[in-house]
Write an enzyme that holds these catalytic residues in place. Structure first.
Site, PDB file in Angstrom:
ATOM      1  N   TRP A  63       0.798  -1.223   0.000  1.00  0.00           N
ATOM      2  CA  TRP A  63       0.000   0.000   0.000  1.00  0.00           C
ATOM      3  C   TRP A  63       0.831   1.275   0.000  1.00  0.00           C
ATOM      4  O   TRP A  63       0.292   2.351  -0.167  1.00  0.00           O
ATOM      5  CB  TRP A  63      -0.936   0.016   1.220  1.00  0.00           C
ATOM      6  CG  TRP A  63      -0.235  -0.374   2.503  1.00  0.00           C
ATOM      7  CD1 TRP A  63      -0.291  -1.603   3.105  1.00  0.00           C
ATOM      8  CD2 TRP A  63       0.635   0.431   3.311  1.00  0.00           C
ATOM      9  NE1 TRP A  63       0.498  -1.609   4.238  1.00  0.00           N
ATOM     10  CE2 TRP A  63       1.077  -0.364   4.393  1.00  0.00           C
ATOM     11  CE3 TRP A  63       1.093   1.747   3.243  1.00  0.00           C
ATOM     12  CZ2 TRP A  63       1.941   0.102   5.383  1.00  0.00           C
ATOM     13  CZ3 TRP A  63       1.960   2.218   4.221  1.00  0.00           C
ATOM     14  CH2 TRP A  63       2.372   1.403   5.273  1.00  0.00           C
ATOM     15  N   ASN A  64       2.141   1.200   0.212  1.00  0.00           N
ATOM     16  CA  ASN A  64       2.869   2.456   0.448  1.00  0.00           C
ATOM     17  C   ASN A  64       3.081   3.282  -0.818  1.00  0.00           C
ATOM     18  O   ASN A  64       2.884   4.491  -0.809  1.00  0.00           O
ATOM     19  CB  ASN A  64       4.174   2.209   1.206  1.00  0.00           C
ATOM     20  CG  ASN A  64       5.139   1.324   0.473  1.00  0.00           C
ATOM     21  OD1 ASN A  64       4.730   0.479  -0.326  1.00  0.00           O
ATOM     22  ND2 ASN A  64       6.414   1.499   0.710  1.00  0.00           N
ATOM     23  N   LYS A 108      -2.805  -8.520  -7.428  1.00  0.00           N
ATOM     24  CA  LYS A 108      -3.599  -8.508  -6.183  1.00  0.00           C
ATOM     25  C   LYS A 108      -3.174  -7.238  -5.448  1.00  0.00           C
ATOM     26  O   LYS A 108      -2.011  -7.082  -5.067  1.00  0.00           O
ATOM     27  CB  LYS A 108      -3.284  -9.786  -5.390  1.00  0.00           C
ATOM     28  CG  LYS A 108      -3.205  -9.650  -3.889  1.00  0.00           C
ATOM     29  CD  LYS A 108      -4.538  -9.618  -3.199  1.00  0.00           C
ATOM     30  CE  LYS A 108      -4.312  -9.556  -1.683  1.00  0.00           C
ATOM     31  NZ  LYS A 108      -4.138  -8.171  -1.192  1.00  0.00           N
ATOM     32  N   GLU A 153      10.562  -8.298  -2.945  1.00  0.00           N
ATOM     33  CA  GLU A 153      11.091  -7.015  -2.444  1.00  0.00           C
ATOM     34  C   GLU A 153      10.546  -6.865  -1.041  1.00  0.00           C
ATOM     35  O   GLU A 153       9.349  -6.651  -0.852  1.00  0.00           O
ATOM     36  CB  GLU A 153      10.608  -5.851  -3.323  1.00  0.00           C
ATOM     37  CG  GLU A 153      11.108  -5.893  -4.743  1.00  0.00           C
ATOM     38  CD  GLU A 153      12.613  -5.691  -4.855  1.00  0.00           C
ATOM     39  OE1 GLU A 153      13.247  -5.210  -3.886  1.00  0.00           O
ATOM     40  OE2 GLU A 153      13.167  -6.039  -5.901  1.00  0.00           O
ATOM     41  N   CYS A 168      10.402   1.104   2.320  1.00  0.00           N
ATOM     42  CA  CYS A 168      11.360   0.063   2.712  1.00  0.00           C
ATOM     43  C   CYS A 168      12.800   0.562   2.584  1.00  0.00           C
ATOM     44  O   CYS A 168      13.700  -0.014   3.171  1.00  0.00           O
ATOM     45  CB  CYS A 168      11.126  -1.229   1.936  1.00  0.00           C
ATOM     46  SG  CYS A 168      10.620  -0.977   0.267  1.00  0.00           S
ATOM     47  N   GLU A 172      -0.839   2.099  15.291  1.00  0.00           N
ATOM     48  CA  GLU A 172      -0.553   1.542  16.617  1.00  0.00           C
ATOM     49  C   GLU A 172       0.842   0.926  16.671  1.00  0.00           C
ATOM     50  O   GLU A 172       1.552   1.044  17.668  1.00  0.00           O
ATOM     51  CB  GLU A 172      -1.625   0.519  16.995  1.00  0.00           C
ATOM     52  CG  GLU A 172      -2.830   1.248  17.561  1.00  0.00           C
ATOM     53  CD  GLU A 172      -4.121   0.460  17.513  1.00  0.00           C
ATOM     54  OE1 GLU A 172      -4.059  -0.768  17.291  1.00  0.00           O
ATOM     55  OE2 GLU A 172      -5.188   1.099  17.668  1.00  0.00           O
ATOM     56  N   LYS A 173       1.226   0.300  15.572  1.00  0.00           N
ATOM     57  CA  LYS A 173       2.574  -0.297  15.527  1.00  0.00           C
ATOM     58  C   LYS A 173       3.640   0.810  15.681  1.00  0.00           C
ATOM     59  O   LYS A 173       4.589   0.679  16.454  1.00  0.00           O
ATOM     60  CB  LYS A 173       2.752  -1.036  14.191  1.00  0.00           C
ATOM     61  CG  LYS A 173       4.103  -1.675  14.023  1.00  0.00           C
ATOM     62  CD  LYS A 173       4.232  -2.392  12.675  1.00  0.00           C
ATOM     63  CE  LYS A 173       5.701  -2.621  12.361  1.00  0.00           C
ATOM     64  NZ  LYS A 173       5.953  -3.017  10.993  1.00  0.00           N
ATOM     65  N   GLU A 204      12.221  -3.032  11.536  1.00  0.00           N
ATOM     66  CA  GLU A 204      11.621  -2.094  10.585  1.00  0.00           C
ATOM     67  C   GLU A 204      10.331  -1.520  11.174  1.00  0.00           C
ATOM     68  O   GLU A 204       9.408  -2.254  11.504  1.00  0.00           O
ATOM     69  CB  GLU A 204      11.319  -2.794   9.257  1.00  0.00           C
ATOM     70  CG  GLU A 204      10.923  -1.796   8.186  1.00  0.00           C
ATOM     71  CD  GLU A 204      10.620  -2.443   6.843  1.00  0.00           C
ATOM     72  OE1 GLU A 204      10.045  -3.543   6.823  1.00  0.00           O
ATOM     73  OE2 GLU A 204      10.945  -1.827   5.811  1.00  0.00           O
ATOM     74  N   ILE A 205      10.272  -0.197  11.297  1.00  0.00           N
ATOM     75  CA  ILE A 205       9.106   0.445  11.922  1.00  0.00           C
ATOM     76  C   ILE A 205       8.084   0.849  10.866  1.00  0.00           C
ATOM     77  O   ILE A 205       6.893   0.800  11.087  1.00  0.00           O
ATOM     78  CB  ILE A 205       9.569   1.658  12.761  1.00  0.00           C
ATOM     79  CG1 ILE A 205      10.543   1.177  13.852  1.00  0.00           C
ATOM     80  CG2 ILE A 205       8.373   2.383  13.366  1.00  0.00           C
ATOM     81  CD1 ILE A 205      11.224   2.276  14.631  1.00  0.00           C
ATOM     82  N   PHE A 206       8.556   1.244   9.706  1.00  0.00           N
ATOM     83  CA  PHE A 206       7.678   1.678   8.605  1.00  0.00           C
ATOM     84  C   PHE A 206       6.826   2.863   9.055  1.00  0.00           C
ATOM     85  O   PHE A 206       5.612   2.907   8.845  1.00  0.00           O
ATOM     86  CB  PHE A 206       6.806   0.518   8.116  1.00  0.00           C
ATOM     87  CG  PHE A 206       6.793   0.407   6.612  1.00  0.00           C
ATOM     88  CD1 PHE A 206       7.914  -0.041   5.943  1.00  0.00           C
ATOM     89  CD2 PHE A 206       5.677   0.768   5.875  1.00  0.00           C
ATOM     90  CE1 PHE A 206       7.924  -0.134   4.549  1.00  0.00           C
ATOM     91  CE2 PHE A 206       5.677   0.683   4.489  1.00  0.00           C
ATOM     92  CZ  PHE A 206       6.810   0.234   3.830  1.00  0.00           C
TER      93      PHE A 206
HETATM   94  P1  ADP Z   1       1.969  -5.153   5.335  1.00  0.00           P
HETATM   95  O1  ADP Z   1       2.178  -5.733   6.691  1.00  0.00           O
HETATM   96  O2  ADP Z   1       2.810  -3.974   5.071  1.00  0.00           O
HETATM   97  O3  ADP Z   1       0.555  -4.942   4.953  1.00  0.00           O
HETATM   98  P2  ADP Z   1       2.103  -7.603   3.880  1.00  0.00           P
HETATM   99  O4  ADP Z   1       3.321  -8.339   3.502  1.00  0.00           O
HETATM  100  O5  ADP Z   1       1.186  -8.241   4.855  1.00  0.00           O
HETATM  101  O6  ADP Z   1       2.598  -6.194   4.358  1.00  0.00           O
HETATM  102  O7  ADP Z   1       1.250  -7.220   2.604  1.00  0.00           O
HETATM  103  C1  ADP Z   1       1.771  -7.026   1.307  1.00  0.00           C
HETATM  104  C2  ADP Z   1       0.825  -7.665   0.315  1.00  0.00           C
HETATM  105  O8  ADP Z   1       0.824  -9.066   0.544  1.00  0.00           O
HETATM  106  C3  ADP Z   1      -0.626  -7.219   0.451  1.00  0.00           C
HETATM  107  O9  ADP Z   1      -1.201  -7.141  -0.840  1.00  0.00           O
HETATM  108  C4  ADP Z   1      -1.249  -8.345   1.236  1.00  0.00           C
HETATM  109  O10 ADP Z   1      -2.630  -8.486   1.054  1.00  0.00           O
HETATM  110  C5  ADP Z   1      -0.511  -9.539   0.670  1.00  0.00           C
HETATM  111  N1  ADP Z   1      -0.533 -10.732   1.530  1.00  0.00           N
HETATM  112  C6  ADP Z   1      -0.652 -10.785   2.880  1.00  0.00           C
HETATM  113  N2  ADP Z   1      -0.652 -12.065   3.314  1.00  0.00           N
HETATM  114  C7  ADP Z   1      -0.533 -12.844   2.204  1.00  0.00           C
HETATM  115  C8  ADP Z   1      -0.475 -14.263   1.970  1.00  0.00           C
HETATM  116  N3  ADP Z   1      -0.540 -15.139   2.973  1.00  0.00           N
HETATM  117  N4  ADP Z   1      -0.331 -14.690   0.710  1.00  0.00           N
HETATM  118  C9  ADP Z   1      -0.238 -13.825  -0.321  1.00  0.00           C
HETATM  119  N5  ADP Z   1      -0.306 -12.489  -0.172  1.00  0.00           N
HETATM  120  C10 ADP Z   1      -0.448 -11.987   1.066  1.00  0.00           C
END
Ligand code: ADP
Length: 499
Positions: free
Chosen positions: A166-167, A190, A264, A299, A348-349, A401-403
């Site tokens: 999302w960033n 996705k 990445e 990142c 919150e994080k 990583e705090i992001f």
């Molecule tokens: P963040 O914690 O920054 O949201 P994620 O790694 O959870 O980072 O999310 C990055 C992308 O990966 C998002 O599009 C998220 O929906 C997707 N994602 C999260 N969990 C899974 C999973 N188990 N399999 C595939 N994609 C995933």
């Protein structure tokens, strides 16, 4: 192909409503098969701005089937023809920069002037860059034997699954889909659950010129939508940007299918400021590097700044003054420099890390800038940027990583020690060194364990420069010709017996 040329919609609220409850499969908008949706909330005001369609396995199935069908015809087009269409996508996206900038500002809380509009124009640029590379999908001839003509061919992989965060959703999507498409693949994207709107709109715009099914996009949750996409038997390559934890899940699933992945992942990027560095430039570089205008949600954020003791205090004072001068506020307001954090969960994080930092012995937390006063923003996810001093590279805020808008300025005495500390991290995405001494600069460039090293500057990712990390920061490269050739094609060896 969608009919009627789309006109930019400059009201992001109206556009968000228009894009509600839509997936883009085989060139057409459809709701999720289950009919489910989830709310998209403006992080600046807390108000719901849209309902995104919630795709699950059945929708993944439909999108992958459409992609697999379309890919066969797409791959048969001459590579330069594909390139032309991808470049045309870039030109169309260029007409929508303002619209896309506003939409991404609304859904992510990133300030329009400093971040969101810039991202929208980079999006267009990536497509224009890759659009010109169709004829670079070259193989080689190999001097194997005089009676045998031996050559290699670059062929598309097939269906690529692209999972994005999302960033910087539009830019990171572009770095995945533009090279994948030029190389002759079809793509199923996705989107991140927090920011599905601008990328959906961008794909709608591109579907005006791309054949139906070549580019599909799903919104939904990680395990329920991203999971089935990675696991789908017809998906031959996954390109992912996100967290280390999710990256490992994606990698394991891909390993079961023996398909290639590009990952990445995170970073904790060091910036080393030597005593002889140009202080003004280094401070300006820290502002850009730390992505304060993006609330540090990057990142590559320069979240560990090692400063020589001779200039440490002056550096900290100047950095704080500069961040103080930045205006936090409504992301859609042209005068705003810094918007919000993306979501309650991230908010919150970040707050919990600030607390951890404050409780670290010796730490001093310098809170910068001022919270917005506007009543309509009182529910906004604003966090004052924090500069930690008096902290060591071993502390949690310097390791994890705090992001978020939190950086650590760590004092050092000795160059060797700075290099050692900079490399003492799980991550290895980006690094910078600031010095007037050429020998030190080149030595550091060689020794810093990172995929992207800069001297006396802190540019963001560029379309034509290979980008990607080492260690836990990921696998493979994005951007550049090399990324297209290495990560979106397979190489076939052909031997012709001439005897
Ligand atoms: P963040 O914690 O920054 O949201 P994620 O790694 O959870 O980072 O999310 C990055 C992308 O990966 C998002 O599009 C998220 O929906 C997707 N994602 C999260 N969990 C899974 C999973 N188990 N399999 C595939 N994609 C995933």
């Amino acid at each position: 192909m969608l009919q009627n040329r789309l006109q930019p919609v400059l009201d992001p609220y109206a556009l968000a409503r228009e894009l509600s409850n839509k997936l883009l499969i085989e060139g057409a908008f459809v709701p999720a098969k289950s009919g489910k949706t989830f709310p998209i909330v403006s992080p600046a005001t807390g108000e719901k701005v849209a309902e995104a369609a919630e795709a699950e396995a059945a929708d993944v199935e439909a999108a992958v089937a459409a992609a697999a069908k379309a890919q066969r015809g797409w791959a048969k087009l001459a590579a330069r023809e594909r390139g032309k269409l991808v470049a045309e996508c870039g030109r169309l996206l260029n007409e929508h920069v303002e619209e896309l900038g506003r939409l991404v500002a609304l859904e992510t809380g990133k300030a329009l002037r400093t971040e969101s509009r810039v991202e929208a124009s980079v999006l267009a640029d990536v497509f224009i860059f890759y659009g010109g590379l169709g004829s670079e999908l070259k193989g080689e001839t190999v001097p194997f034997r005089p009676d045998m003509l031996t050559m290699t061919l670059r062929e598309p992989i097939g269906v690529v699954g692209a999972i994005i965060p999302w960033n910087v959703p539009m830019m990171l999507m572009a770095l995945k889909i533009a090279p994948a498409l030029v190389a002759g693949n079809a793509v199923v994207v996705k989107s991140a659950e927090e920011a599905p709107l601008a990328v959906l709109r961008a794909c709608q715009i591109m579907n005006q010129v791309l054949p139906a099914g070549v580019l599909n996009i799903l919104s939904g949750f990680g395990p329920e939508c991203g999971g089935p996409l990675v696991a789908h038997p017809k998906v031959g390559k996954v390109t992912f940007t996100g967290s280390v934890e999710t990256g490992k899940i994606v990698y394991k699933t891909a390993a079961e299918k023996l398909i290639p992945v590009t990952l990445e992942l995170g970073g904790k990027s060091p910036m080393i400021v030597m005593g002889d560095a140009d202080l003004e430039k280094a401070v300006a570089g820290a502002i850009v590097g730390m992505r304060f205008t993006r609330q540090g949600q990057s990142c590559t954020a320069a979240s560990r700044i090692f400063v020589h003791e001779s200039i440490h205090d002056a550096f900290v004072d100047k950095l704080k003054a500069k961040v103080d001068a930045m205006k936090m506020g409504d992301p859609l307001d042209e005068t705003t420099d810094i918007g919000t954090i993306i979501s309650k969960q991230q908010f919150e994080k970040v707050q919990s890390y600030i607390k951890i930092g404050e409780e670290t012995p010796g730490a001093k937390a310098l809170r910068c800038s001022a919270m917005p006063k506007d009543k309509k923003l009182e529910k906004g996810l604003f966090v004052q940027p924090v500069i930690f001093t008096g902290i060591s590279n071993d502390s949690r805020v310097a390791r994890e990583e705090i992001f978020g808008p939190v950086t650590c300025v760590i004092k050092f005495k000795d160059y060797e020690d700075a290099i050692r500390q900079a490399n003492d991290s799980e991550y290895g995405l980006a690094a910078t060194i600031w010095t007037k001494d050429l020998k030190t600069a080149l030595d550091a460039a060689h020794r810093l364990e990172a995929g992207f090293v800069q001297v006396n500057q802190n540019l963001v990712v560029q379309a034509n420069l290979s980008y990607g990390g080492v260690k836990s920061s990921g696998l493979g490269k994005e951007a550049s010709l090399e990324a297209m050739l290495e990560h979106f094609t397979t190489k076939k060896t052909v031997i012709v017996n001439m005897a």
